[in-house]
Design an enzyme around this catalytic site. Structure first.
Site, PDB file in Angstrom:
ATOM      1  N   LYS A 110       0.866  -1.195   0.000  1.00 34.27           N
ATOM      2  CA  LYS A 110       0.000   0.000   0.000  1.00 34.27           C
ATOM      3  C   LYS A 110       0.895   1.234   0.000  1.00 34.27           C
ATOM      4  O   LYS A 110       1.976   1.225   0.607  1.00 34.27           O
ATOM      5  CB  LYS A 110      -0.899   0.013   1.243  1.00 34.27           C
ATOM      6  CG  LYS A 110      -2.074   0.972   1.150  1.00 34.27           C
ATOM      7  CD  LYS A 110      -3.083   0.520   0.113  1.00 34.27           C
ATOM      8  CE  LYS A 110      -4.467   0.436   0.612  1.00 34.27           C
ATOM      9  NZ  LYS A 110      -5.387  -0.279  -0.235  1.00 34.27           N
ATOM     10  N   GLY A 231     -20.916   5.736  -2.144  1.00 27.87           N
ATOM     11  CA  GLY A 231     -19.959   6.075  -3.197  1.00 27.87           C
ATOM     12  C   GLY A 231     -19.878   4.899  -4.152  1.00 27.87           C
ATOM     13  O   GLY A 231     -20.872   4.196  -4.368  1.00 27.87           O
ATOM     14  N   ASN A 232     -18.699   4.658  -4.686  1.00 29.35           N
ATOM     15  CA  ASN A 232     -18.541   3.577  -5.660  1.00 29.35           C
ATOM     16  C   ASN A 232     -19.006   2.237  -5.090  1.00 29.35           C
ATOM     17  O   ASN A 232     -19.854   1.553  -5.670  1.00 29.35           O
ATOM     18  CB  ASN A 232     -17.069   3.518  -6.104  1.00 29.35           C
ATOM     19  CG  ASN A 232     -16.797   2.305  -6.974  1.00 29.35           C
ATOM     20  OD1 ASN A 232     -16.657   1.191  -6.483  1.00 29.35           O
ATOM     21  ND2 ASN A 232     -16.759   2.501  -8.272  1.00 29.35           N
ATOM     22  N   GLY A 234     -20.657   1.392  -2.116  1.00 27.46           N
ATOM     23  CA  GLY A 234     -22.013   1.367  -1.562  1.00 27.46           C
ATOM     24  C   GLY A 234     -23.071   1.375  -2.648  1.00 27.46           C
ATOM     25  O   GLY A 234     -24.047   0.612  -2.593  1.00 27.46           O
TER      26      GLY A 234
END
Ligand code: NAD
Length: 434
Positions: A110, A231-232, A234
């Site tokens: 990450k 958003g994307n 959900g």
């Protein structure tokens, strides 16, 4: 060390305790677990970015490479003011488990830059992205570490990074770098992105929901779902669940939500949100705004007596303060790290089944894997094939977890971690040299 990395270590210790009896060589097992408590490497640096007004600003940047026993490191890049070394360390650890649990041949990584991207112009954002790509360029590659978008980073940003990585590496090695496009995923379709990536995380979560409903004998029409975050992830989760007949009774964004016990149509809520700017305003009853719900706060949404609660926004939203008030039968973690370890114990005591993030939201990295394989082959798949393969991998991962959960009589989180950690530990032992 902040809470998130401590949380990641706590989770690993908990599952190590369960796995340890299976291993004959306890010393070796302990050594492997100790190694997994820390990332293999954290690349840390400062990047200098020329601002539009001619000044230069310096930003702190990281890339944590947790483990690559199973395959190249894989994980997103986030641009956020709260990014820290400990946060990327934790997130890279979770990526190792996420890739392992779905059976895709990657390790975990990450990256992040400490920046509020909303304060940058587009040209400043591009210069920041390119500077970050130059920082990590010597440490990434299609067989080394494959970054992707994360919080506040997009396909367009990946395109800038591919371009910068290619130029920088060609110059450094005085030869054409191998397959720069396969070095990043989450790219736009024009630059080697995969069909089906946009909906992948929400759809993957929906496949988990479908399998879970079968196990718990939840009938879609009688199963209520509350979703925090629209958003994307959900939105797509809500869209597919609604399409399959599940009752979406509550939806929210950062400014509040809407509730209707008879069920909401997520596409209508989206249309309304796009008009009104926030879901909280989607409680109107006129024809053009046909959601007919009532306003609900994010706090109340988490405490609704629903069958399934799906946090799809932020980390730590279910914590020691509110865990006792959660009345859902199941928490499906679509966001990363929405439940603290302390809250997890409270939910378990109260009989709430928690399907952990590393399984529930693994659809995104799964389609990133498909993107990478398409880039390596130079052969692109139809959307139907991408979505079919996504379903297969998600279904298999869920069924493996459920089987283990039933046999070992542990929580879904422990079962998920058992299967994920065991695979990494066994691969490390197989490779030797620990
Ligand atoms: P997004 O930015 O598209 O959407 C986030 C949503 O959360 C927005 O609707 C926003 O209004 C809402 N939100 C923000 N603060 C909130 C608050 N305090 N209360 C309620 N809602 C709030 O992000 P996304 O891509 O949908 O990601 C959501 C979560 O899923 C994150 O935890 C992310 O790390 C995780 N995730 C995303 C993907 C992916 O492919 N997008 C993959 C794996 C995990």
């Amino acid at each position: 060390m902040d809470n998130q990395h401590l949380n990641a270590i706590k989770q690993l210790k908990k599952v190590a305790k369960v796995l340890r009896p299976e291993y004959e060589d306890k010393k070796l097992f302990d050594k492997v677990i100790n190694k997994l408590k820390k990332p293999d490497r954290v690349i840390e640096g400062t990047i200098r970015v020329k601002m539009d007004n001619g000044s230069t600003k310096i930003f702190k940047a990281y890339r944590s490479q947790h483990n690559n026993a199973v395959g190249p490191y894989k994980g997103g890049i986030r641009f956020h003011k709260d990014v820290s070394k400990e946060e990327v360390m934790a997130l890279s650890t979770w990526m190792t488990w996420k890739c392992s649990v779905t059976g895709i041949p990657y390790g975990g990584s990450k990256g992040g830059v400490v920046v509020d991207p909303k304060k940058l112009s587009k040209t400043e954002l591009e210069r920041l992205s390119r500077a970050y790509a130059r920082l990590i360029a010597p440490h990434i590659g299609p067989w080394v570490d494959v970054p992707a978008p994360d919080v506040n980073t997009t396909g367009e940003i990946m395109a800038w990074m591919v371009d910068e990585y290619e130029k920088t590496s060609n110059k450094r090695y005085k030869t054409l770098v191998e397959n720069p496009v396969a070095t990043f995923t989450g790219k736009p379709l024009l630059l080697g992105g995969s069909k089906g990536r946009t909906e992948a995380t929400g759809l993957g979560g929906f496949h988990i929901l479908e399998q879970l409903a079968k196990k718990l004998k939840f009938v879609p029409g009688k199963t209520s779902i509350a979703i925090q975050g629209f958003g994307n992830v959900g939105y797509w989760f809500a869209h597919y669940a609604h399409e399959a007949g599940f009752k979406i009774v509550a939806l929210s964004d950062s400014r509040g939500g809407v509730f209707n016990e008879k069920g909401l149509d997520p596409d209508k809520v989206l249309a309304c949100k796009e008009k009104g700017g926030t879901i909280g305003n989607c409680n109107c009853t006129d024809k053009n705004c046909s959601n007919k719900g009532t306003r609900i706060t994010n706090v109340k949404l988490l405490e609704l007596a629903v069958d399934i609660l799906a946090p799809a926004a932020l980390e730590n939203v279910i914590n020691i303060e509110n865990a006792k008030n959660v009345k859902a039968k199941v928490v499906l973690e679509l966001a990363n790290g929405p439940t603290t370890p302390e809250a997890d114990e409270v939910l378990d005591k109260n009989g709430v089944i928690v399907i952990p993030d590393v399984l529930a939201n693994a659809g995104g990295v799964t389609v990133s894997y498909f993107e990478w394989t398409q880039n390596l082959q130079g052969y692109y798949w139809e959307k139907k094939l991408v979505l079919k393969r996504l379903k297969n991998l998600m279904d298999e991962a869920f069924l493996r977890m459920w089987d283990l959960k039933t046999k070992a009589k542990v929580t879904a989180r422990v079962a998920t971690y058992m299967s994920a950690v065991k695979k990494v530990v066994d691969t490390m032992i197989l490779r030797g040299g620990i």
